[in-house]
Design an enzyme around this catalytic site. Structure first.
Site, short mmCIF file in Angstrom:
data_model
loop_
_atom_site.label_atom_id
_atom_site.label_comp_id
_atom_site.label_asym_id
_atom_site.label_seq_id
_atom_site.Cartn_x
_atom_site.Cartn_y
_atom_site.Cartn_z
N CYS A 68 0.83 -1.20 0.00
CA CYS A 68 0.00 0.00 0.00
C CYS A 68 0.87 1.25 0.00
O CYS A 68 1.95 1.26 0.57
CB CYS A 68 -0.87 0.07 1.26
SG CYS A 68 -1.74 -1.42 1.70
N ASP A 69 0.35 2.29 -0.60
CA ASP A 69 0.96 3.61 -0.45
C ASP A 69 -0.09 4.66 -0.79
O ASP A 69 -1.04 4.39 -1.53
CB ASP A 69 2.19 3.79 -1.35
CG ASP A 69 3.01 5.01 -0.91
OD1 ASP A 69 3.73 4.88 0.09
OD2 ASP A 69 2.91 6.06 -1.56
N GLN A 70 0.11 5.83 -0.23
CA GLN A 70 -0.83 6.93 -0.48
C GLN A 70 -0.04 8.21 -0.71
O GLN A 70 0.91 8.51 0.02
CB GLN A 70 -1.77 7.11 0.71
CG GLN A 70 -2.85 8.16 0.49
CD GLN A 70 -3.70 8.36 1.74
OE1 GLN A 70 -3.22 8.84 2.75
NE2 GLN A 70 -4.96 7.95 1.66
#
Length: 199
Positions: free
Chosen positions: A75-77
């Site tokens: 995940c990354d944002q």
């Protein structure tokens, strides 16, 4: 036998969301230097969505290299205002400057997620949420930063919607899970398709 499921993130929020969904998984945080990875990307690919997806895959692959039989959730944002990309504030004063820039504007939270097994990307997805900040006063901003202090440094937007940060906004267009950095419904669907939904 189903592949073990691993979350390649040390985020307590993401871990809690997956636990609450009834998933059975391990937490193995990725060990990567996000800024170095970002700087090595071709300049014409450094848009907010591409960066988020590139980092999510890099994190998942790093853990997958250690545990190749597992299905790894990466995940990354990123947070962006137009083409400008923001990173986490280092001090409460930095957080105040970020919020001054975002005030009265709509910024985007771009949440990327992927599944990787044995280094291969099985699935990838990016969701966006539009976050319209209100035109809050300098007095409110100063008090908000004083009241929340170091807690503002834990998120790139310097707010937690589950706390006082909700008062910064006029409108939100997007999925709650996307805002928290884990597009949960697409993830659950992908896990079912891969045969590794332990719920």
């Amino acid at each position: 036998m189903a592949s073990p499921l691993i979350l390649a993130s040390g985020s307590t929020v993401r871990r809690k969301l997956m636990e609450n969904a009834g998933l059975v998984f391990q937490v193995v945080p990725a060990s990567v230097d996000e800024r170095v990875i970002e700087e090595r990307m071709p300049a014409d690919q450094r848009d907010p969505v591409s960066i988020a997806l590139h980092l999510a895959i890099a994190k998942a692959r790093e853990v997958s290299a250690r545990m190749p039989e597992a299905v790894v959730v990466g995940c990354d944002q990123t947070m962006s205002l137009g083409s400008r990309i923001f990173h986490k504030a280092q001090t409460p004063e930095d957080a105040k400057r970020t919020l001054e820039i975002l005030r009265g504007q709509e910024h985007s939270l771009n949440s990327a997620i992927c599944l990787v097994r044995n280094g291969d990307v099985l699935w990838k997805h990016v969701d966006r949420a539009g976050m319209q900040m209100r035109q809050f006063s300098d007095l409110f901003l100063t008090g908000y930063v004083q009241r929340n202090g170091e807690a503002l440094l834990s998120s790139v937007g310097c707010y937690q919607l589950e706390g006082e940060g909700i008062q910064l906004f006029d409108a939100i267009d997007g999925d709650y899970f996307t805002i928290l950095g884990l597009p949960l419904l697409p993830l659950l669907s992908a896990l079912r398709q891969c045969g590794v939904n332990h719920a």
